[in-house]
Design a protein around this motif. Structure first.
Motif, mmCIF file in Angstrom:
data_model
loop_
_atom_site.group_PDB
_atom_site.id
_atom_site.type_symbol
_atom_site.label_atom_id
_atom_site.label_comp_id
_atom_site.label_asym_id
_atom_site.label_seq_id
_atom_site.Cartn_x
_atom_site.Cartn_y
_atom_site.Cartn_z
ATOM 1 N N ALA A 1 22.770 -18.849 25.478
ATOM 2 C CA ALA A 1 21.386 -18.577 25.108
ATOM 3 C C ALA A 1 21.012 -19.255 23.795
ATOM 4 O O ALA A 1 19.839 -19.508 23.528
ATOM 5 C CB ALA A 1 21.163 -17.066 25.004
ATOM 6 N N CYS A 2 22.012 -19.557 22.980
ATOM 7 C CA CYS A 2 21.773 -20.216 21.684
ATOM 8 C C CYS A 2 22.113 -21.699 21.720
ATOM 9 O O CYS A 2 22.154 -22.343 20.684
ATOM 10 C CB CYS A 2 22.612 -19.540 20.603
ATOM 11 S SG CYS A 2 22.300 -17.776 20.430
ATOM 12 N N TRP A 3 22.402 -22.253 22.894
ATOM 13 C CA TRP A 3 22.775 -23.659 23.024
ATOM 14 C C TRP A 3 21.637 -24.518 22.486
ATOM 15 O O TRP A 3 20.483 -24.239 22.748
ATOM 16 C CB TRP A 3 23.000 -23.938 24.510
ATOM 17 C CG TRP A 3 23.753 -25.198 24.787
ATOM 18 C CD1 TRP A 3 23.285 -26.450 24.774
ATOM 19 C CD2 TRP A 3 25.137 -25.295 25.169
ATOM 20 N NE1 TRP A 3 24.253 -27.328 25.100
ATOM 21 C CE2 TRP A 3 25.395 -26.655 25.344
ATOM 22 C CE3 TRP A 3 26.151 -24.362 25.350
ATOM 23 C CZ2 TRP A 3 26.653 -27.110 25.728
ATOM 24 C CZ3 TRP A 3 27.385 -24.812 25.731
ATOM 25 C CH2 TRP A 3 27.633 -26.173 25.909
ATOM 26 N N PRO A 4 21.846 -25.624 21.736
ATOM 27 C CA PRO A 4 23.158 -26.162 21.403
ATOM 28 C C PRO A 4 23.727 -25.643 20.078
ATOM 29 O O PRO A 4 24.757 -26.095 19.637
ATOM 30 C CB PRO A 4 22.888 -27.652 21.291
ATOM 31 C CG PRO A 4 21.501 -27.706 20.740
ATOM 32 C CD PRO A 4 20.761 -26.531 21.325
ATOM 33 N N LEU A 5 23.016 -24.670 19.445
ATOM 34 C CA LEU A 5 23.475 -24.181 18.146
ATOM 35 C C LEU A 5 24.928 -23.730 18.213
ATOM 36 O O LEU A 5 25.728 -24.006 17.321
ATOM 37 C CB LEU A 5 22.573 -23.020 17.692
ATOM 38 C CG LEU A 5 22.904 -22.374 16.348
ATOM 39 C CD1 LEU A 5 22.752 -23.390 15.234
ATOM 40 C CD2 LEU A 5 22.010 -21.163 16.116
ATOM 41 N N SER A 6 25.295 -23.030 19.303
ATOM 42 C CA SER A 6 26.643 -22.490 19.428
ATOM 43 C C SER A 6 27.451 -23.241 20.473
ATOM 44 O O SER A 6 28.389 -22.698 21.030
ATOM 45 C CB SER A 6 26.560 -21.002 19.804
ATOM 46 O OG SER A 6 25.845 -20.278 18.846
ATOM 47 N N SER A 7 27.082 -24.479 20.785
ATOM 48 C CA SER A 7 27.713 -25.182 21.900
ATOM 49 C C SER A 7 29.207 -25.396 21.679
ATOM 50 O O SER A 7 29.996 -25.295 22.624
ATOM 51 C CB SER A 7 27.023 -26.524 22.148
ATOM 52 O OG SER A 7 27.104 -27.348 20.998
ATOM 53 N N VAL A 8 29.606 -25.684 20.455
ATOM 54 C CA VAL A 8 31.029 -25.917 20.189
ATOM 55 C C VAL A 8 31.823 -24.639 20.427
ATOM 56 O O VAL A 8 32.862 -24.641 21.086
ATOM 57 C CB VAL A 8 31.234 -26.435 18.754
ATOM 58 C CG1 VAL A 8 32.722 -26.524 18.445
ATOM 59 C CG2 VAL A 8 30.555 -27.788 18.579
ATOM 60 N N LEU A 9 31.306 -23.526 19.904
ATOM 61 C CA LEU A 9 31.983 -22.244 20.087
ATOM 62 C C LEU A 9 32.000 -21.854 21.563
ATOM 63 O O LEU A 9 33.011 -21.371 22.085
ATOM 64 C CB LEU A 9 31.289 -21.166 19.259
ATOM 65 C CG LEU A 9 31.878 -19.749 19.353
ATOM 66 C CD1 LEU A 9 33.352 -19.747 18.969
ATOM 67 C CD2 LEU A 9 31.088 -18.801 18.466
ATOM 68 N N ALA A 10 30.887 -22.059 22.268
ATOM 69 C CA ALA A 10 30.819 -21.727 23.687
ATOM 70 C C ALA A 10 31.812 -22.554 24.481
ATOM 71 O O ALA A 10 32.507 -22.041 25.369
ATOM 72 C CB ALA A 10 29.408 -21.969 24.215
#
Length: 310
Positions: free
Chosen positions: A37-46
């Protein structure tokens, strides 16, 4: 499986969701949904969360290949899933697998898919799948309408859905859902899930199938180890859905592996590659000998070509 008109269609994650391991897995999946839901802000963590979860599933596979197959049966639905590490770079997967024509080629390799027509001009792209018994003519096949939706595509994540609201024999809510992320050294991690719901007609057809020819058919999940030390594989509808999702997965891999083959030789290369891939699991997937399978698919391909608009 293949001699039952509805048996080819049935899928999910592994059964026994009440265990601590499955509760942890469910929490990781929820975390991943929230991260998306926060992609791409959290894409690395996801991506790292997903790589850890999928890598763990692949690592615990009892198979000789990096493939883990699971299934779940509920009262009115069935699901089957494959976690796998494939020898294909992530770059380019979206271009190839975002095409409805590619999925027609992939699904056609299944012995019970007699033909697949597609229309790239619609949005979302549509395909018509003709499904029937091995020995039945195309005129007797059941038709299934599917829509292709690319729901996410980026540098580190791909999600594609094939959906159909209604199918033959009272089946409904078809979903073939592919997700992929890059893995190290030019590989990709993939999760393929196949699911559907069914009503009374499908239940009756399946009951008749398992009372007769399908009684001895098994899937890939190991339910127990026998006194002889041999694995006891899941049967029934769970075994059936596992066989089908595995067939779809192997067809996808063969499709990717044969993209460089010249177009005039591609059909033969894919048919031969698919038979070889499925025949690594004869207990689950052997339906025909190689000569019979190749002859069947060539006849079906000719009939499929005759269906196309001139």
């Amino acid at each position: 499986m293949s001699r039952c008109p509805v048996a080819w269609m049935i899928w999910s994650p592994s059964q026994g969701g009440r265990s601590r391991r499955h509760r942890r897995s469910a929490l990781r999946r929820l975390l991943f949904v929230l991260l998306l839901a926060c992609w791409p802000l959290s894409s690395v963590l996801a991506q790292e969360t997903l790589r850890e979860e999928w890598g763990a599933e692949v690592a615990r596979s009892p198979l000789a290949e990096p493939i883990h197959v699971a299934s779940e049966e509920r009262r009115y639905s069935i699901s089957g899933s494959v976690h796998a590490r494939i020898n294909e770079p992530f770059d380019g997967l979206a271009t190839v697998l975002g095409s409805v024509a590619a999925w027609c080629d992939i699904l056609f390799l299944h012995p019970n898919v007699q033909a697949c027509l597609h229309d790239d001009g619609e949005a979302p792209a549509a395909m018509q799948l003709y499904v029937g018994r091995l020995e039945s003519p195309l005129a007797a096949a059941e038709r299934l309408e599917l829509r292709l939706r690319v729901t996410a595509v980026g540098e580190n994540y791909l999600a594609i859905r094939l959906e159909g609201s209604r199918g033959p024999y009272g089946t409904r809510e078809f979903l073939l859902h592919l997700q992929a992320i890059p893995d190290e050294a030019g590989h990709s991690l993939m999760y393929l899930r196949y699911s559907l719901a069914f009503g009374a007609p499908a239940r009756l057809a399946l009951r008749a199938y398992f009372a007769l020819g399908g009684r001895q058919r098994v899937g890939f999940s190991v339910e127990a180890i026998g006194a002889d030390g041999e694995p006891r594989f899941v049967g029934g509808v769970r075994g059936m859905i596992e066989r089908n999702v595995m067939r779809f997965y192997l067809g996808l891999v063969v499709h990717l592996e044969t993209l460089a083959v010249p177009e005039p030789e591609r059909l033969d290369a894919r048919l031969a590659g698919y038979f070889a891939a499925t025949d690594r699991y004869p207990r689950q997937l052997r339906e025909l000998d190689e000569a019979s399978y190749l002859a069947l698919k060539h006849r079906q391909h000719a009939a499929q070509q005759a269906l196309r608009p001139r």
